[in-house]
Design a protein around this motif. Structure first.
Motif, PDB file in Angstrom:
ATOM      1  N   SER A  49       0.840  -1.198   0.000  1.00 56.28           N
ATOM      2  CA  SER A  49       0.000   0.000   0.000  1.00 56.28           C
ATOM      3  C   SER A  49       0.874   1.246   0.000  1.00 56.28           C
ATOM      4  CB  SER A  49      -0.911   0.003   1.224  1.00 56.28           C
ATOM      5  OG  SER A  49      -1.801  -1.081   1.169  1.00 56.28           O
ATOM      6  N   TYR A  50       0.445   2.240  -0.764  1.00 57.82           N
ATOM      7  CA  TYR A  50       1.200   3.484  -0.922  1.00 57.82           C
ATOM      8  C   TYR A  50       0.236   4.653  -0.936  1.00 57.82           C
ATOM      9  CZ  TYR A  50       4.831   0.272  -2.531  1.00 57.82           C
ATOM     10  OH  TYR A  50       5.737  -0.748  -2.630  1.00 57.82           O
ATOM     11  N   ASN A  51       0.797   5.875  -0.843  1.00 54.34           N
ATOM     12  CA  ASN A  51      -0.034   7.057  -1.019  1.00 54.34           C
ATOM     13  C   ASN A  51       0.762   8.162  -1.696  1.00 54.34           C
ATOM     14  OD1 ASN A  51       1.138   8.943   0.945  1.00 54.34           O
ATOM     15  ND2 ASN A  51       0.346   7.544   2.477  1.00 54.34           N
ATOM     16  N   ILE A  52       0.028   9.069  -2.302  1.00 51.14           N
ATOM     17  CA  ILE A  52       0.585  10.255  -2.950  1.00 51.14           C
ATOM     18  C   ILE A  52      -0.194  11.450  -2.417  1.00 51.14           C
ATOM     19  CG2 ILE A  52       0.788  11.510  -5.141  1.00 51.14           C
ATOM     20  CD1 ILE A  52       1.033   8.775  -6.520  1.00 51.14           C
ATOM     21  N   VAL A  53       0.522  12.496  -2.042  1.00 46.59           N
ATOM     22  CA  VAL A  53      -0.114  13.736  -1.613  1.00 46.59           C
ATOM     23  C   VAL A  53       0.147  14.779  -2.693  1.00 46.59           C
ATOM     24  CG1 VAL A  53      -0.153  15.551   0.132  1.00 46.59           C
ATOM     25  CG2 VAL A  53       0.207  13.166   0.828  1.00 46.59           C
ATOM     26  N   TRP A  54      -0.930  15.423  -3.164  1.00 48.62           N
ATOM     27  CA  TRP A  54      -0.799  16.476  -4.168  1.00 48.62           C
ATOM     28  C   TRP A  54      -1.250  17.788  -3.555  1.00 48.62           C
ATOM     29  CZ3 TRP A  54      -4.632  18.575  -8.032  1.00 48.62           C
ATOM     30  CH2 TRP A  54      -3.998  19.402  -8.960  1.00 48.62           C
ATOM     31  N   ASN A  55      -0.418  18.819  -3.715  1.00 44.92           N
ATOM     32  CA  ASN A  55      -0.707  20.111  -3.106  1.00 44.92           C
ATOM     33  C   ASN A  55      -1.149  21.173  -4.116  1.00 44.92           C
ATOM     34  OD1 ASN A  55       1.724  20.422  -4.350  1.00 44.92           O
ATOM     35  ND2 ASN A  55       2.793  21.302  -2.613  1.00 44.92           N
ATOM     36  N   GLY A  56      -1.713  20.749  -5.236  1.00 47.45           N
ATOM     37  CA  GLY A  56      -2.298  21.692  -6.187  1.00 47.45           C
ATOM     38  C   GLY A  56      -1.303  22.481  -7.013  1.00 47.45           C
TER      39      GLY A  56
END
Length: 88
Positions: A49-56
């Motif tokens: 399991s992984y995640n990506i954070v996008w800040n616009g």
């Protein structure tokens, strides 16, 4: 990939996803007009399991405008996508 949260979002949103087979994973965000806005090339990932954070921001680190965006995760032959709203 699961729906990003929060959605709508400001200033950032998170995408959680699971990789079932070792392989290259590429994550893209597109504007409503289909222009590529942001890319994350994770290279080769192992199952988990992984995640990506996008800040616009776009690929040149400039803030994008409010609106509807589409995200896409590619891993091997698997392609998953969804829709999100960025609200300033």
């Amino acid at each position: 990939i699961s729906q990003n949260f929060p959605n709508p979002f400001n200033p950032e949103t998170t995408f959680n996803y699971t990789v079932n087979k070792t392989g290259e994973v590429i994550f893209n965000i597109y504007s409503i007009t289909g222009n590529l806005v942001y890319t994350v090339d994770n290279g080769t990932l192992f199952p988990g399991s992984y995640n990506i954070v996008w800040n616009g921001v776009n690929n040149i680190n400039r803030s994008v405008s409010s609106g509807i965006y589409f995200y896409q995760l590619r891993s091997g032959k698997v392609v998953k996508s969804g829709k999100m709203v960025f609200s300033k």
